[in-house]
Design a protein around this motif. Sequence first.
Motif, PDB file in Angstrom:
ATOM      1  N   LEU A 159       3.502  -0.604 -10.382  1.00 56.45           N
ATOM      2  CA  LEU A 159       2.526  -1.316  -9.769  1.00 56.45           C
ATOM      3  C   LEU A 159       1.180  -0.283  -9.355  1.00 56.45           C
ATOM      4  N   TYR A 160       1.293   0.947  -9.433  1.00 55.23           N
ATOM      5  CA  TYR A 160       0.327   1.897  -9.193  1.00 55.23           C
ATOM      6  C   TYR A 160      -0.714   1.621 -10.536  1.00 55.23           C
ATOM      7  N   ALA A 161       0.060   1.865 -11.588  1.00 56.19           N
ATOM      8  CA  ALA A 161      -0.724   1.574 -12.778  1.00 56.19           C
ATOM      9  C   ALA A 161      -1.430   0.376 -12.774  1.00 56.19           C
ATOM     10  N   ALA A 162      -1.166  -0.604 -12.428  1.00 59.30           N
ATOM     11  CA  ALA A 162      -1.746  -1.851 -12.295  1.00 59.30           C
ATOM     12  C   ALA A 162      -2.855  -2.098 -11.293  1.00 59.30           C
ATOM     13  N   GLU A 206       1.003  -1.299   0.104  1.00 59.64           N
ATOM     14  CA  GLU A 206      -0.096  -0.099  -0.128  1.00 59.64           C
ATOM     15  C   GLU A 206       0.876   1.275  -0.087  1.00 59.64           C
ATOM     16  N   ASP A 207       1.877   1.163   0.630  1.00 58.09           N
ATOM     17  CA  ASP A 207       2.797   2.511   0.719  1.00 58.09           C
ATOM     18  C   ASP A 207       3.612   2.713  -0.577  1.00 58.09           C
ATOM     19  N   THR A 208       3.968   1.571  -1.015  1.00 63.62           N
ATOM     20  CA  THR A 208       4.796   1.385  -2.568  1.00 63.62           C
ATOM     21  C   THR A 208       3.769   2.193  -3.524  1.00 63.62           C
ATOM     22  N   LEU A 209       2.407   1.841  -3.576  1.00 62.37           N
ATOM     23  CA  LEU A 209       1.369   2.271  -4.509  1.00 62.37           C
ATOM     24  C   LEU A 209       1.411   3.766  -4.446  1.00 62.37           C
TER      25      LEU A 209
END
Length: 240
Positions: A181-184, A152-155
């Motif tokens: 990751l966020y795009a996914a 969640e923090d990485t997103l």
Amino acid sequence: MKKLDVCLSPELLGTYNLEGRIVVVIDILRATSCMTTALANGVEKIIPVATLEECRLLQQQGNLAAAERDGIKAEGFDIGNSPFSYMEPEVKGRTVAMTTTNGTLAITMSRAADEIVIGSFLNLSTVADYLLQQDKDVLLLCSGWKGKPNLEDTLFAGAVAERLQGQFTEESDNPMMARTLYAAGKSDLLAYLDTATHVQRLHRLNIRKDIEFCLKSDVYNVLPVLKGDFLVKMEFQVVE
Ligand code: 3SL
């Protein structure tokens, strides 16, 4: 050009030079979401501390005390770590001493930075606009869980990196990894995070509505910043 990097865990902080940088501390579930919500709902200031002992001392001095360990409200404190606690009228105008498992520790560990600001999905655009307007290098610091990175923090780091893309030189592959990751996951963050370890941990504690709330984007336009020992609301104008 200004530089951007993402630190995936406070354990890796020693590999970065924080001097002259803005550090954005990120703990989506739930510390930095709580801080954003608290200041948006009238809490005057927050004193983030690393230990329960410091928090207890501040409680004895008359401050409201929020303490969480392993997702649970620590015994003897006034509130735990739910953003909904900060929507209650009793917290308005109060100073809150706060300690959490990872988020407040990450703040303490970033003290060498030029500026420390607090990021969450709840104030995503405000954080990104602020960073775009400053003439400083940026480090997005994911609090993770007990030294390990989390999804969640990485997103969230990816969401900010997406907004800053083209305006900053990226110093490692981390901003690109976070953006990927966020795009996914961005079309449905809640579903994407369903099997994430901290989401599962919170589910076991029967905590569900906090997760849903913390994944909402741009609910507030406040920017919490650390001034001395206090997190306060910074006013700034977005230049179009
Ligand atoms: O780790 C932290 O700082 C907390 O945000 C964890 S919890 O979401 O309150 O369990």
